[in-house]
Design a protein around this motif. Structure first.
Motif, mmCIF file in Angstrom:
data_model
loop_
_atom_site.group_PDB
_atom_site.id
_atom_site.type_symbol
_atom_site.label_atom_id
_atom_site.label_comp_id
_atom_site.label_asym_id
_atom_site.label_seq_id
_atom_site.Cartn_x
_atom_site.Cartn_y
_atom_site.Cartn_z
ATOM 1 N N ALA A 41 0.808 -1.216 0.000
ATOM 2 C CA ALA A 41 0.000 0.000 0.000
ATOM 3 C C ALA A 41 0.846 1.273 0.000
ATOM 4 C CB ALA A 41 -0.928 0.003 1.217
ATOM 5 N N ASN A 42 2.126 1.173 0.327
ATOM 6 C CA ASN A 42 3.010 2.339 0.415
ATOM 7 C C ASN A 42 4.248 2.145 -0.465
ATOM 8 O OD1 ASN A 42 1.668 3.923 2.686
ATOM 9 N ND2 ASN A 42 1.890 1.899 3.607
ATOM 10 N N PRO A 43 4.106 2.358 -1.771
ATOM 11 C CA PRO A 43 5.240 2.114 -2.676
ATOM 12 C C PRO A 43 6.455 3.000 -2.422
ATOM 13 C CG PRO A 43 3.368 3.068 -3.864
ATOM 14 C CD PRO A 43 2.907 2.778 -2.482
ATOM 15 N N VAL A 44 6.250 4.205 -1.904
ATOM 16 C CA VAL A 44 7.392 5.083 -1.615
ATOM 17 C C VAL A 44 8.208 4.502 -0.455
ATOM 18 C CG1 VAL A 44 8.050 7.391 -0.836
ATOM 19 C CG2 VAL A 44 6.215 7.123 -2.500
ATOM 20 N N GLU A 45 7.507 4.053 0.590
ATOM 21 C CA GLU A 45 8.185 3.418 1.727
ATOM 22 C C GLU A 45 8.879 2.129 1.281
ATOM 23 O OE1 GLU A 45 8.484 4.379 4.968
ATOM 24 O OE2 GLU A 45 7.539 6.274 4.433
ATOM 25 N N ARG A 46 8.225 1.381 0.403
ATOM 26 C CA ARG A 46 8.802 0.127 -0.103
ATOM 27 C C ARG A 46 10.097 0.410 -0.850
ATOM 28 N NH1 ARG A 46 4.680 -1.927 -3.330
ATOM 29 N NH2 ARG A 46 5.528 -0.982 -5.183
ATOM 30 N N ALA A 47 10.089 1.417 -1.706
ATOM 31 C CA ALA A 47 11.284 1.754 -2.478
ATOM 32 C C ALA A 47 12.420 2.201 -1.561
ATOM 33 C CB ALA A 47 10.958 2.840 -3.497
ATOM 34 N N ALA A 48 12.087 2.988 -0.546
ATOM 35 C CA ALA A 48 13.110 3.447 0.395
ATOM 36 C C ALA A 48 13.690 2.271 1.176
ATOM 37 C CB ALA A 48 12.519 4.477 1.348
ATOM 38 N N MET A 49 12.833 1.347 1.583
ATOM 39 C CA MET A 49 13.308 0.186 2.345
ATOM 40 C C MET A 49 14.187 -0.693 1.456
ATOM 41 S SD MET A 49 13.641 -1.510 5.087
ATOM 42 C CE MET A 49 12.615 -0.479 6.116
ATOM 43 N N LEU A 50 13.763 -0.932 0.225
ATOM 44 C CA LEU A 50 14.558 -1.762 -0.683
ATOM 45 C C LEU A 50 15.918 -1.133 -0.954
ATOM 46 C CD1 LEU A 50 11.803 -2.925 -3.181
ATOM 47 C CD2 LEU A 50 12.998 -4.321 -1.485
ATOM 48 N N GLU A 51 15.937 0.191 -1.052
ATOM 49 C CA GLU A 51 17.212 0.886 -1.271
ATOM 50 C C GLU A 51 18.140 0.706 -0.070
ATOM 51 O OE1 GLU A 51 18.602 5.468 -1.791
ATOM 52 O OE2 GLU A 51 16.888 4.799 -2.993
ATOM 53 N N SER A 52 17.592 0.829 1.135
ATOM 54 C CA SER A 52 18.439 0.652 2.324
ATOM 55 C C SER A 52 18.844 -0.806 2.502
ATOM 56 C CB SER A 52 17.734 1.169 3.574
ATOM 57 O OG SER A 52 16.655 0.342 3.926
ATOM 58 N N CYS A 53 18.012 -1.734 2.036
ATOM 59 C CA CYS A 53 18.339 -3.154 2.161
ATOM 60 C C CYS A 53 19.475 -3.564 1.219
ATOM 61 C CB CYS A 53 17.105 -4.013 1.883
ATOM 62 S SG CYS A 53 15.837 -3.873 3.165
ATOM 63 N N GLU A 54 19.631 -2.827 0.122
ATOM 64 C CA GLU A 54 20.701 -3.141 -0.829
ATOM 65 C C GLU A 54 22.078 -3.027 -0.193
ATOM 66 O OE1 GLU A 54 20.591 -1.009 -4.485
ATOM 67 O OE2 GLU A 54 18.558 -1.656 -4.941
#
Length: 87
Positions: A34-47
């Protein structure tokens, strides 16, 4: 030079607590869907995280990303070929 015992204990406790980091709140797959912006930020930090495969937020964000990609592919397929008909 002898340090007093309370000072040694205080220094040891400070060093121990400095090594602890505050854990972020874990979010569900539905939250990241439901929160694609939060998802993108989390995926970036997970990298850049060494333990991303063990962190719940990284796993849930990745699953939400996979689900979003499947939905996007499904929508594109339906736009191109229409709804499947099995009549």
């Amino acid at each position: 030079m002898h340090l007093p015992l309370p000072l040694i204990i205080t220094l040891a406790a400070s060093a121990f607590l400095a090594g602890c980091k505050e854990e972020a709140e874990n979010h569900t797959v539905d939250y990241f869907t439901a929160n694609p912006v939060e998802r993108a930020a989390m995926l970036e930090s997970c990298e850049v995280s060494d333990r991303a495969s063990e962190e719940a937020n990284c796993v849930n964000a990745d699953l939400a990303e996979q689900q979003a990609q499947r939905d996007q592919y499904r929508e594109g397929f339906q736009k191109t070929f229409g709804d499947p008909s099995f009549d």
